[in-house]
Design a protein around this motif. Sequence first.
Motif, mmCIF file in Angstrom:
data_model
loop_
_atom_site.group_PDB
_atom_site.id
_atom_site.type_symbol
_atom_site.label_atom_id
_atom_site.label_comp_id
_atom_site.label_asym_id
_atom_site.label_seq_id
_atom_site.Cartn_x
_atom_site.Cartn_y
_atom_site.Cartn_z
ATOM 1 N N PHE A 94 -17.474 1.551 1.749
ATOM 2 C CA PHE A 94 -17.800 2.363 0.584
ATOM 3 C C PHE A 94 -19.215 2.903 0.748
ATOM 4 O O PHE A 94 -20.050 2.255 1.383
ATOM 5 N N HIS A 112 -12.433 -9.396 -8.584
ATOM 6 C CA HIS A 112 -11.510 -10.506 -8.807
ATOM 7 C C HIS A 112 -12.185 -11.670 -9.523
ATOM 8 O O HIS A 112 -11.568 -12.715 -9.708
ATOM 9 N N ARG A 117 -2.611 -7.953 -3.298
ATOM 10 C CA ARG A 117 -3.538 -7.350 -2.335
ATOM 11 C C ARG A 117 -4.786 -8.197 -2.146
ATOM 12 O O ARG A 117 -5.463 -8.092 -1.121
ATOM 13 N N PHE A 161 -8.431 -0.930 8.037
ATOM 14 C CA PHE A 161 -7.818 0.346 8.426
ATOM 15 C C PHE A 161 -8.264 0.797 9.809
ATOM 16 O O PHE A 161 -9.213 0.281 10.390
ATOM 17 N N ASN A 201 -13.835 2.273 6.916
ATOM 18 C CA ASN A 201 -14.032 3.007 5.658
ATOM 19 C C ASN A 201 -14.894 2.221 4.672
ATOM 20 O O ASN A 201 -14.466 1.917 3.576
ATOM 21 N N ASP A 233 -8.117 4.190 -0.563
ATOM 22 C CA ASP A 233 -7.213 3.193 0.008
ATOM 23 C C ASP A 233 -7.940 1.883 0.228
ATOM 24 O O ASP A 233 -7.390 0.811 -0.020
ATOM 25 N N GLY A 234 -9.183 1.983 0.727
ATOM 26 C CA GLY A 234 -9.959 0.768 0.978
ATOM 27 C C GLY A 234 -10.103 -0.050 -0.287
ATOM 28 O O GLY A 234 -9.916 -1.264 -0.280
ATOM 29 N N SER A 235 -10.393 0.625 -1.377
ATOM 30 C CA SER A 235 -10.583 -0.091 -2.638
ATOM 31 C C SER A 235 -9.261 -0.659 -3.149
ATOM 32 O O SER A 235 -9.199 -1.821 -3.566
ATOM 33 N N LEU A 236 -8.205 0.146 -3.079
ATOM 34 C CA LEU A 236 -6.912 -0.340 -3.560
ATOM 35 C C LEU A 236 -6.450 -1.533 -2.733
ATOM 36 O O LEU A 236 -5.889 -2.499 -3.250
ATOM 37 N N ALA A 237 -6.708 -1.477 -1.415
ATOM 38 C CA ALA A 237 -6.276 -2.564 -0.542
ATOM 39 C C ALA A 237 -7.045 -3.849 -0.821
ATOM 40 O O ALA A 237 -6.624 -4.926 -0.418
ATOM 41 N N MET A 238 -8.207 -3.728 -1.489
ATOM 42 C CA MET A 238 -8.942 -4.937 -1.871
ATOM 43 C C MET A 238 -8.353 -5.545 -3.132
ATOM 44 O O MET A 238 -8.834 -6.568 -3.610
ATOM 45 N N GLY A 239 -7.367 -4.896 -3.697
ATOM 46 C CA GLY A 239 -6.790 -5.400 -4.929
ATOM 47 C C GLY A 239 -7.430 -4.826 -6.174
ATOM 48 O O GLY A 239 -7.247 -5.363 -7.260
ATOM 49 N N VAL A 266 -2.236 -6.377 -7.840
ATOM 50 C CA VAL A 266 -3.648 -6.690 -7.662
ATOM 51 C C VAL A 266 -3.800 -8.062 -6.991
ATOM 52 O O VAL A 266 -4.532 -8.217 -6.009
ATOM 53 N N MET A 297 0.836 -1.199 0.000
ATOM 54 C CA MET A 297 0.000 0.000 0.000
ATOM 55 C C MET A 297 0.874 1.254 0.000
ATOM 56 O O MET A 297 0.406 2.353 -0.278
#
Lengths: 262, 461
Positions: free
Chosen positions: A107, A122, A94, A101, A105, B345-351, A91, A63
């Motif tokens: 969505f 995925h 992760r 976090f 957070n 960040d949340g989305s990126l951390a999900m890949g 990708v 990250m």
Amino acid sequence: MTVVHENLEQADAKMGARSVSVFYGDKKAIDDVSIDIPTEYVTAFIGPSGCGKSTFLRSLNRMNDTIASARVEGEITLDGEDIYKSGMDVVQLRARVGMVFQKPNPFPKSIYENIAYGPKIHGLAEGKTELDEIVEQSLRRAGLWEEVKDRLDDSGTALSGGQQQRLCIARAIAVDPEVILMDEPCSALDPIATAKIEELIDELNGRYAIVIVTHSMQQAARVSQRTAFFHLGKMVEYGRTSDIFTNPLEQRTQDYITGRYG
Amino acid sequence: MSASVLFLLALGLGLAGWMAGRARAWAFRKDTSGGRLAALPNYHAWYVALWIAVPVLLFAVLWSVLSPSLVMQSVLSSPAASDLPAFGFQRDNMLREAHAVATGAAPAVFSDGAKPLIEPFREALARYNLIGLIAALLIAFASGTLAFLRLKPDFAARTKVERAVMALLLLASLVAILTTLGIVASLVFETIRFFGMVNPIDFLFGTHWNPDPMSGADNPDASRYGAIPLFWGTVFIGAIIAMVVAIPLGLMSAIYLTQYADPRLRSWVKPALEILAGVPTVVYGYFAALTVAPMIRDFAHMIGITSASSESALAAGVVMGVMIIPFVSSMADDSIAAVPSAMRDGSLAMGATRSETIKRVLIPAALPGIVAGIMLAVSRAIGETMIVVMAASTAANLSANPFDSMTTVTVQIVAMLTGEASTEHHTTLSAFALGFVLFLVTLALNFVALRVVRRFREAYE
Ligand SMILES: Nc1ncnc2c1ncn2[C@@H]1O[C@H](COP(=O)(O)OP(=O)(O)OP(=O)(O)O)[C@@H](O)[C@H]1O
Ligand SMILES: [Mg+2]
């Protein structure tokens, strides 16, 4: 440099760090850290504010790439494979190393869509029924199913703080990761919500390799079996959680856990 | 002339009062030997200055309204005036000429009858100027002295001055509000007059627009006042063609700038986009009429659309779209940047990849702001005048072919107002009705957009 307790049981390292240093521009935030992260145990990172816990945690799923000035030296492996090698698929990485976090957070989407997000990107589910299954299973594992099963279409942001954080954990679980990194997951929650998350971590233990950053000694003592103490960018001491708290070998560790400095 | 003299007088006497008040306040400070005044000397100074300048200015306004009729009265009662024609055009003309010569605005009179009037005008003007001056001086001294005498060490000059400042600010904002109200009122008034001649139903739903400025002023042919082709042209050019250009380009540039561009590039490109917003629309008009329109016509002919007009809706719409790119992009930029980075960040951390994150998290979260930006842009586009006046045609045309010529509401407003018909004629009045409709539509768009933006701001706070 790091004092590693010698009485540790053998365990397979899910992730390994070898002489890892992390820089922000010219500033060194992590200095020569080596550690193994096993699946069998929950590993806790403790240490005073600004010592680099988050920085190190974020380097485990890259990250740090989102911060332009950040740079990692040394080697970090997942199942023996260097995650910083060129050609590494971030990708995929992760998806295998999830993250929760400090501040929940979710969505600004429905509860269902929050969980379905990862599986969708995925391509883990073929069709709606399979996706429904993943959503239900993830929510069950996160201990949230009973509370939200009748309102899956409500916005994820309408939940309470503790529920939101469990939703984020469920979201991370939904892509079936191998490692879950948690950065102070309870610091925005009240004691009851905290207790629920800790319970959850206990249940997830063994299925996933878990790393948790925490400022609470009690929490580290309750949920983890391994503890690493960080100070000024260095990992000072690593060992069984019980030993670190009752029998620290380093003066700085002793001072920190007895609250002599923070 | 007399008003500007009075204005200068107000300033000069005000300055004198300022200095007197200040000197007096300093004197208090010495007298009370270090004791504190209730207000700084400057406030005492401003207090006196305002008490001099404001009454004089008010008097100057009053006097400039009153004195012309006083002058006129005294001229008319002079013996020379008895030779004037009793009433009518000639009489007014003579008076006007004589007045102009007396004030020095004209070198000589045309009509001989006006000559004897010059001297009485001169005398009357001089007399009333003097009276005005003396009155102003008296007012200044009276009110200045009163104010000056009120000064004391414990006099709360500060609160008084603050109150005056507040009144001034209130007055300034009232000017803007009253002007708006005045504009709306005149628009409504003229629109009602127009609808007295042409049925609003015919106007709003008729499909044939071809007003005849030569027809009788009282009985317009309502069937020539169908505004649908204008509304359609406006929507087609401003809300469809322009948006097809502006939305993708504006949105993509906002995404690039917030998510991909490195800060140095961003610090270049963003101001450049803002300069685009500052280009006068006349310049866009040239560009549309002289460069884009011929290009589009030639292109259309090349691909076999021989009917393509050189005043195509496409040319005006495309250039208008370019003009409003900055509006779309800066609103989109703001609202994407306002999405908390924790979301990203949340989305990126999900890949998720960067573009997946943008598409599935950032844009949906920023959507209200983006939509509001688009609505503001539409309201700008449909009210835009210069580009369409220069590049679009004046012929009303109900067509969905972008290569056809079309006209818009604003073009017709200009055409109707600059035509040869008198201000009372129904072709002229139709411009007000068109303006009124346009006003209502843009008002509604802005209103909704601003509400959306406000709700959106609160969502993250
Ligand atoms: N994006 C960044 N750019 C530059 N320096 C940073 C950045 N993030 C963190 N740092 C610096 O790196 C050091 C370690 O920060 P880090 O956030 O890892 O500490 P931490 O141990 O997680 O602290 P806390 O317990 O307060 O969360 C700090 O000195 C911090 O100022
Ligand atoms: Mg941290």
